[in-house]
Scaffold this motif. Structure first.
Motif, PDB file in Angstrom:
ATOM      1  N   LEU A   1       7.493 -20.219   7.278  1.00 25.14           N
ATOM      2  CA  LEU A   1       8.281 -19.120   6.718  1.00 25.14           C
ATOM      3  C   LEU A   1       7.602 -17.781   6.967  1.00 25.14           C
ATOM      4  O   LEU A   1       8.239 -16.808   7.388  1.00 25.14           O
ATOM      5  CB  LEU A   1       8.485 -19.344   5.220  1.00 25.14           C
ATOM      6  CG  LEU A   1       9.263 -18.259   4.463  1.00 25.14           C
ATOM      7  CD1 LEU A   1      10.725 -18.246   4.895  1.00 25.14           C
ATOM      8  CD2 LEU A   1       9.172 -18.492   2.961  1.00 25.14           C
ATOM      9  N   SER A   2       6.289 -17.739   6.731  1.00 25.07           N
ATOM     10  CA  SER A   2       5.544 -16.500   6.915  1.00 25.07           C
ATOM     11  C   SER A   2       5.475 -16.106   8.388  1.00 25.07           C
ATOM     12  O   SER A   2       5.621 -14.925   8.731  1.00 25.07           O
ATOM     13  CB  SER A   2       4.128 -16.674   6.356  1.00 25.07           C
ATOM     14  OG  SER A   2       3.368 -15.501   6.545  1.00 25.07           O
ATOM     15  N   ILE A   3       5.289 -17.080   9.271  1.00 20.98           N
ATOM     16  CA  ILE A   3       5.236 -16.799  10.706  1.00 20.98           C
ATOM     17  C   ILE A   3       6.556 -16.195  11.178  1.00 20.98           C
ATOM     18  O   ILE A   3       6.585 -15.187  11.892  1.00 20.98           O
ATOM     19  CB  ILE A   3       4.919 -18.082  11.488  1.00 20.98           C
ATOM     20  CG1 ILE A   3       3.500 -18.574  11.165  1.00 20.98           C
ATOM     21  CG2 ILE A   3       5.064 -17.849  12.999  1.00 20.98           C
ATOM     22  CD1 ILE A   3       3.180 -19.948  11.711  1.00 20.98           C
ATOM     23  N   LEU A   4       7.660 -16.810  10.766  1.00 21.52           N
ATOM     24  CA  LEU A   4       8.974 -16.343  11.212  1.00 21.52           C
ATOM     25  C   LEU A   4       9.309 -14.973  10.634  1.00 21.52           C
ATOM     26  O   LEU A   4       9.875 -14.116  11.325  1.00 21.52           O
ATOM     27  CB  LEU A   4      10.038 -17.358  10.808  1.00 21.52           C
ATOM     28  CG  LEU A   4       9.947 -18.730  11.474  1.00 21.52           C
ATOM     29  CD1 LEU A   4      10.972 -19.686  10.883  1.00 21.52           C
ATOM     30  CD2 LEU A   4      10.146 -18.605  12.977  1.00 21.52           C
TER      31      LEU A   4
ATOM     32  N   TYR B   1       8.628 -21.677  19.814  1.00 20.28           N
ATOM     33  CA  TYR B   1       7.366 -20.940  19.789  1.00 20.28           C
ATOM     34  C   TYR B   1       6.210 -21.932  19.630  1.00 20.28           C
ATOM     35  O   TYR B   1       6.229 -22.790  18.742  1.00 20.28           O
ATOM     36  CB  TYR B   1       7.361 -19.932  18.637  1.00 20.28           C
ATOM     37  CG  TYR B   1       6.021 -19.287  18.385  1.00 20.28           C
ATOM     38  CD1 TYR B   1       5.460 -18.415  19.306  1.00 20.28           C
ATOM     39  CD2 TYR B   1       5.327 -19.547  17.199  1.00 20.28           C
ATOM     40  CE1 TYR B   1       4.221 -17.818  19.076  1.00 20.28           C
ATOM     41  CE2 TYR B   1       4.099 -18.950  16.956  1.00 20.28           C
ATOM     42  CZ  TYR B   1       3.557 -18.085  17.896  1.00 20.28           C
ATOM     43  OH  TYR B   1       2.330 -17.498  17.664  1.00 20.28           O
ATOM     44  N   ARG B   2       5.202 -21.801  20.492  1.00 18.42           N
ATOM     45  CA  ARG B   2       4.016 -22.634  20.417  1.00 18.42           C
ATOM     46  C   ARG B   2       2.974 -21.916  19.547  1.00 18.42           C
ATOM     47  O   ARG B   2       2.558 -20.796  19.855  1.00 18.42           O
ATOM     48  CB  ARG B   2       3.452 -22.875  21.816  1.00 18.42           C
ATOM     49  CG  ARG B   2       2.241 -23.755  21.884  1.00 18.42           C
ATOM     50  CD  ARG B   2       2.564 -25.225  21.779  1.00 18.42           C
ATOM     51  NE  ARG B   2       3.426 -25.706  22.857  1.00 18.42           N
ATOM     52  CZ  ARG B   2       3.849 -26.959  22.948  1.00 18.42           C
ATOM     53  NH1 ARG B   2       3.471 -27.845  22.020  1.00 18.42           N
ATOM     54  NH2 ARG B   2       4.648 -27.332  23.937  1.00 18.42           N
ATOM     55  N   LEU B   3       2.579 -22.545  18.439  1.00 11.85           N
ATOM     56  CA  LEU B   3       1.691 -21.901  17.494  1.00 11.85           C
ATOM     57  C   LEU B   3       0.321 -21.625  18.105  1.00 11.85           C
ATOM     58  O   LEU B   3      -0.233 -22.460  18.832  1.00 11.85           O
ATOM     59  CB  LEU B   3       1.518 -22.763  16.236  1.00 11.85           C
ATOM     60  CG  LEU B   3       2.525 -22.482  15.100  1.00 11.85           C
ATOM     61  CD1 LEU B   3       3.941 -22.830  15.532  1.00 11.85           C
ATOM     62  CD2 LEU B   3       2.142 -23.234  13.825  1.00 11.85           C
TER      63      LEU B   3
ATOM     64  N   GLU C   1      -2.345 -25.050  15.105  1.00  8.68           N
ATOM     65  CA  GLU C   1      -2.382 -24.572  16.480  1.00  8.68           C
ATOM     66  C   GLU C   1      -1.851 -25.640  17.437  1.00  8.68           C
ATOM     67  O   GLU C   1      -2.161 -26.819  17.317  1.00  8.68           O
ATOM     68  CB  GLU C   1      -3.820 -24.224  16.870  1.00  8.68           C
ATOM     69  CG  GLU C   1      -3.967 -23.756  18.305  1.00  8.68           C
ATOM     70  CD  GLU C   1      -5.410 -23.559  18.716  1.00  8.68           C
ATOM     71  OE1 GLU C   1      -5.653 -23.285  19.913  1.00  8.68           O
ATOM     72  OE2 GLU C   1      -6.304 -23.692  17.845  1.00  8.68           O
ATOM     73  N   GLY C   2      -1.026 -25.196  18.385  1.00  5.94           N
ATOM     74  CA  GLY C   2      -0.502 -26.097  19.405  1.00  5.94           C
ATOM     75  C   GLY C   2       0.836 -26.720  19.074  1.00  5.94           C
ATOM     76  O   GLY C   2       1.501 -27.270  19.967  1.00  5.94           O
TER      77      GLY C   2
ATOM     78  N   SER D   1      -2.589 -21.067  12.482  1.00  7.57           N
ATOM     79  CA  SER D   1      -3.020 -22.257  11.747  1.00  7.57           C
ATOM     80  C   SER D   1      -3.176 -21.943  10.266  1.00  7.57           C
ATOM     81  O   SER D   1      -3.780 -20.925   9.889  1.00  7.57           O
ATOM     82  CB  SER D   1      -4.351 -22.781  12.297  1.00  7.57           C
ATOM     83  OG  SER D   1      -4.178 -23.312  13.598  1.00  7.57           O
ATOM     84  N   GLY D   2      -2.611 -22.807   9.430  1.00  5.16           N
ATOM     85  CA  GLY D   2      -2.685 -22.632   7.989  1.00  5.16           C
ATOM     86  C   GLY D   2      -1.620 -21.736   7.417  1.00  5.16           C
ATOM     87  O   GLY D   2      -1.457 -21.648   6.197  1.00  5.16           O
TER      88      GLY D   2
END
Length: 301
Positions: free
Chosen positions: A22-25, A10-12, A60-61, A17-18
């Motif tokens: 863990l939270s993203i997943l 996955y490309r952020l 990001e990125g 950003s920030g």
């Protein structure tokens, strides 16, 4: 980083950003706590090719990569049994289960099950995996069964199943001719008294909802398409009995057995989003031979 090709990537984006990985997943992609713990212990998470901790914060990125596959020894004994494969990739296996085969080994059926067949197939390919069916169908119901090839795929599909995002379509022959072309059976189902197997419609049971559509009418029976909105044990069988049109061959729920010697029910279509790509996937299983024979008989009556 491992060269294992079974990767989730996955490309952020700017909104990531920030945020902790863990939270993203967990919140964006619905990774379960169990899967996240497994990833943490196995050190299988990288950012731009470098190992990272799940508690680190992203930018990001960045390319977030996760190795999904790990070899796992199965407690199920593999057997060289026929296996009708409908679809297979690195994450999923879909098969057309035959009539009379149990999905998972148990005390009564320790061998010759679909689980034994799948593990045997993987062993012959040199693969070590746990057997993770997403769902089960009755021994004498034929059709689609989906098996996840790793813990992540299983968790993602279980998430879809729990939220009703997997669309299941069955076909079945019921006794008599239904007057309505379509309808919905919304009746709760519970365990019948003094039985470990049989279910019945009861007010205190679990909610159960089945949509149906008449495909064809014959003098003695009707061919119906069923779409399950819930997934209770024996749901279609109980609901058909409840409206006075039991499935042909279903002796447990009052079905006539002279034309077919098992419940005339086939799991024909499963539609869902692929657990890794997110693209729509539709799995179809053709009618078994006893269904084809039943069609010929009903046309002559």
């Amino acid at each position: 980083m491992s060269s294992d090709k079974t990767l989730w990537e996955y490309r952020l984006k700017p909104e990531d950003s920030g945020q902790k990985y863990l939270s993203i997943l967990k919140h964006k992609f619905h990774f379960s706590l169990k899967v996240l713990q497994h990833l943490k212990l196995g050190e299988r998470v990288w950012v731009d090719g470098r190992f990272t901790y799940l508690t680190a914060r992203g930018k990001e990125g960045e390319l977030l990569s996760i190795q999904l596959f790990s070899e796992e020894d199965s407690p199920i004994q593999g057997e060289n049994l026929p296996l009708a494969i409908l679809y297979e990739d690195e994450y999923l296996l879909a098969v057309n289960k035959p009539v009379g085969q149990v999905v998972h080994p148990n005390r009564r059926y320790p061998a010759n099950t679909l689980g034994n067949a799948v593990i045997g197939y993987w062993q012959r390919k040199g693969e070590q995996r746990l057997y993770r069916p997403i769902h089960r169908i009755d021994r004498n119901t034929s059709g689609v069964v989906i098996i996840a090839k790793n813990q992540f795929a299983h968790q993602q599909l279980a998430y879809q199943l729990e939220r009703g995002h997997i669309h299941k379509r069955y076909y079945g022959f019921v006794q008599g001719c239904l007057q309505q072309n379509n309808g919905t059976i919304d009746s709760p189902i519970g365990l019948a008294p003094h039985s470990f197997i049989k279910r019945q419609i009861q007010a205190e049971g679990e909610p159960a909802r089945t949509d149906y559509r008449v495909i064809c009418r014959y003098s003695e029976a009707s061919l119906l398409e069923f779409i399950l909105e819930t997934g209770r044990t024996h749901q279609i069988r109980v609901h058909c009995e409840g409206i006075g049109h039991p499935l042909l061959g279903d002796d447990l729920y009052g079905g006539e057995t002279s034309l077919i010697n098992r419940q005339a029910l086939h799991s024909a279509v499963y539609a869902f989003l692929h657990p890794v790509t997110g693209l729509p996937l539709v799995i179809r299983a053709p009618f078994p031979e006893d269904f084809k024979h039943l069609l010929k008989v009903l046309r002559k009556i």
